[in-house]
Design an enzyme around this catalytic site. Structure first.
Site, PDB file in Angstrom:
ATOM      1  N   TYR A 144     -32.230  -9.038  39.438  1.00 60.68           N
ATOM      2  CA  TYR A 144     -31.239  -9.376  40.460  1.00 60.68           C
ATOM      3  C   TYR A 144     -31.314 -10.849  40.819  1.00 60.68           C
ATOM      4  O   TYR A 144     -30.313 -11.580  40.771  1.00 60.68           O
ATOM      5  CB  TYR A 144     -31.449  -8.520  41.698  1.00 60.68           C
ATOM      6  CG  TYR A 144     -30.742  -9.056  42.921  1.00 60.68           C
ATOM      7  CD1 TYR A 144     -29.350  -9.147  42.964  1.00 60.68           C
ATOM      8  CD2 TYR A 144     -31.461  -9.499  44.035  1.00 60.68           C
ATOM      9  CE1 TYR A 144     -28.695  -9.667  44.081  1.00 60.68           C
ATOM     10  CE2 TYR A 144     -30.811 -10.002  45.148  1.00 60.68           C
ATOM     11  CZ  TYR A 144     -29.433 -10.088  45.162  1.00 60.68           C
ATOM     12  OH  TYR A 144     -28.796 -10.607  46.261  1.00 60.68           O
ATOM     13  N   SER A 170     -26.744  -5.625  44.072  1.00 58.55           N
ATOM     14  CA  SER A 170     -27.813  -6.312  44.794  1.00 58.55           C
ATOM     15  C   SER A 170     -29.056  -5.473  45.046  1.00 58.55           C
ATOM     16  O   SER A 170     -29.892  -5.848  45.864  1.00 58.55           O
ATOM     17  CB  SER A 170     -27.281  -6.811  46.146  1.00 58.55           C
ATOM     18  OG  SER A 170     -26.820  -5.727  46.940  1.00 58.55           O
ATOM     19  N   ARG A 186     -40.806 -11.423  57.474  1.00 57.36           N
ATOM     20  CA  ARG A 186     -39.525 -11.809  56.888  1.00 57.36           C
ATOM     21  C   ARG A 186     -38.644 -12.507  57.923  1.00 57.36           C
ATOM     22  O   ARG A 186     -38.807 -12.330  59.128  1.00 57.36           O
ATOM     23  CB  ARG A 186     -38.785 -10.564  56.343  1.00 57.36           C
ATOM     24  CG  ARG A 186     -39.499  -9.872  55.195  1.00 57.36           C
ATOM     25  CD  ARG A 186     -39.520 -10.738  53.951  1.00 57.36           C
ATOM     26  NE  ARG A 186     -40.160 -10.079  52.815  1.00 57.36           N
ATOM     27  CZ  ARG A 186     -41.435 -10.233  52.466  1.00 57.36           C
ATOM     28  NH1 ARG A 186     -42.226 -11.016  53.192  1.00 57.36           N
ATOM     29  NH2 ARG A 186     -41.923  -9.623  51.399  1.00 57.36           N
ATOM     30  N   ASN A 235     -32.998 -12.372  55.111  1.00 55.48           N
ATOM     31  CA  ASN A 235     -32.736 -10.961  55.430  1.00 55.48           C
ATOM     32  C   ASN A 235     -31.574 -10.841  56.408  1.00 55.48           C
ATOM     33  O   ASN A 235     -31.730 -11.137  57.591  1.00 55.48           O
ATOM     34  CB  ASN A 235     -33.997 -10.298  56.000  1.00 55.48           C
ATOM     35  CG  ASN A 235     -35.050 -10.064  54.945  1.00 55.48           C
ATOM     36  OD1 ASN A 235     -35.416 -10.983  54.234  1.00 55.48           O
ATOM     37  ND2 ASN A 235     -35.546  -8.856  54.835  1.00 55.48           N
TER      38      ASN A 235
END
Length: 327
Positions: free
Chosen positions: A143, A79, A221, A172
């Site tokens: 990814y 990842s 985010r 996130n």
């Protein structure tokens, strides 16, 4: 979360950050859990007590899956975005090739329920905010491309072979749950990186770009607590329907800027956090925030730990436990 019908699940990648927390939640709900992990990025001590552990690759899942399993929760993927750019073949072989083998093993064993750890990286540069599941998918790195490829594979498997599948696209993930928290190597996530400054493990935190069209100029985010994330996986097992591939975003629906995160770490830890200005990183959108309306409607899920200070406090407690000699 409890259940009146204990079941048996295979958790691939269950020695990693999210996989270990989900495995722990499954055990607490009364289920039987087997963790399959090759420990290439996970940690043996991350496997929750009470789970059976098999050190092995997802490519070899056929050796371990049998009809006694009620489902699979799949976290076994590489990842690191940056690594995927310089070594894309590693990601295609593991993330896509490994999942191809896993789906075949599930088909042969008659295991017909899958919850897949997908990612917001499948969307690439967002066309709107908050991001919904109907927005275009256009990954900007290998990814994200491998995760999107797996989502397509799962859709085909559901349509052709009756798989009951749910893909959960994380934004996130942060925080910790008891003894389980982030230990990536190398670390690339913002909150643990800032906590490393508080611990004295690094001198400063880099802020990549200060001229974005956001209130303080830094990227925004959507942060979701790992325990909220885990609860969504258990709900997804119940919501999975034969022949359907359901895709849901997981986020708290609110955004926090890089500078807000840094200031929150200062408040929670009581440590000064020096900042270093750095150029924007290519491909970094100004704002990435999720709409989790589909998860609420289809899974009955809403995050209950959306407070940034609480997320940071849990991550800080874990970081100090991992670094007992830190100041």
């Amino acid at each position: 979360m409890s259940t009146s019908t204990p079941k048996k699940y295979l958790v691939t990648g269950g020695a990693g950050y999210v996989g270990s927390v989900v495995a722990q939640h499954l055990l607490e709900a009364g289920h039987t859990v087997t963790v399959l992990d090759d420990l290439s990025t996970g940690f043996r001590e991350g496997v929750p007590q009470g789970a059976e552990f098999i050190e092995g690759r997802i490519q070899d899942a056929a050796k371990y899956l049998d009809p006694s399993y009620d489902g699979v929760l799949h976290f076994a993927a590489f990842s690191q975005v940056g690594e995927s750019v310089v070594n894309p073949e590693k990601y295609w072989v593991n993330n896509v090739g490994g999942t191809t083998a896993l789906l075949a093993a599930m088909r042969d064993a008659g295991v017909r329920t899958l919850v897949f750890s997908s990612t917001a990286a499948t969307y690439g540069e967002p066309v709107s905010s908050p991001i919904t599941e109907s927005d275009p998918t256009s990954p900007t790195n290998p990814y994200g491309a491998t995760k999107l490829a797996v989502d397509h594979m799962i859709s085909g498997e559901a349509a052709a072979h009756g798989l009951a599948a749910v893909s959960l696209r994380y934004f996130n993930v942060a925080g910790a749950y008891g003894a389980y928290g982030e230990r990536h190597s190398p670390e690339s996530h913002l909150i643990p990186l800032v906590l490393q400054v508080a611990l004295g493990a690094r001198e400063s935190i880099s802020v990549y770009g200060d001229d974005y069209p956001t209130p303080d100029g830094s990227c925004v985010r959507d942060y979701i607590h790992v325990a909220d994330l885990a609860e969504a996986h258990l709900l997804a097992l119940t919501a999975a329907t034969a022949g359907e591939h359901l895709i849901c975003n997981l986020g708290n629906g609110n955004g926090f800027s890089v500078r807000e995160v840094i200031e929150t770490v200062r408040t929670v830890t009581g440590h000064p956090i020096p900042e270093t200005a750095a150029p924007r990183r290519a491909g970094d959108p100004a704002v990435l925030v999720a709409s989790a309306a589909a998860a609420e409607e289809r899974l009955g899920w809403r995050p209950s730990r959306a407070d940034l200070a609480g997320i940071v406090a849990d991550a800080w407690a874990f970081a100090r436990r991992e670094e007992p000699t830190a100041p």
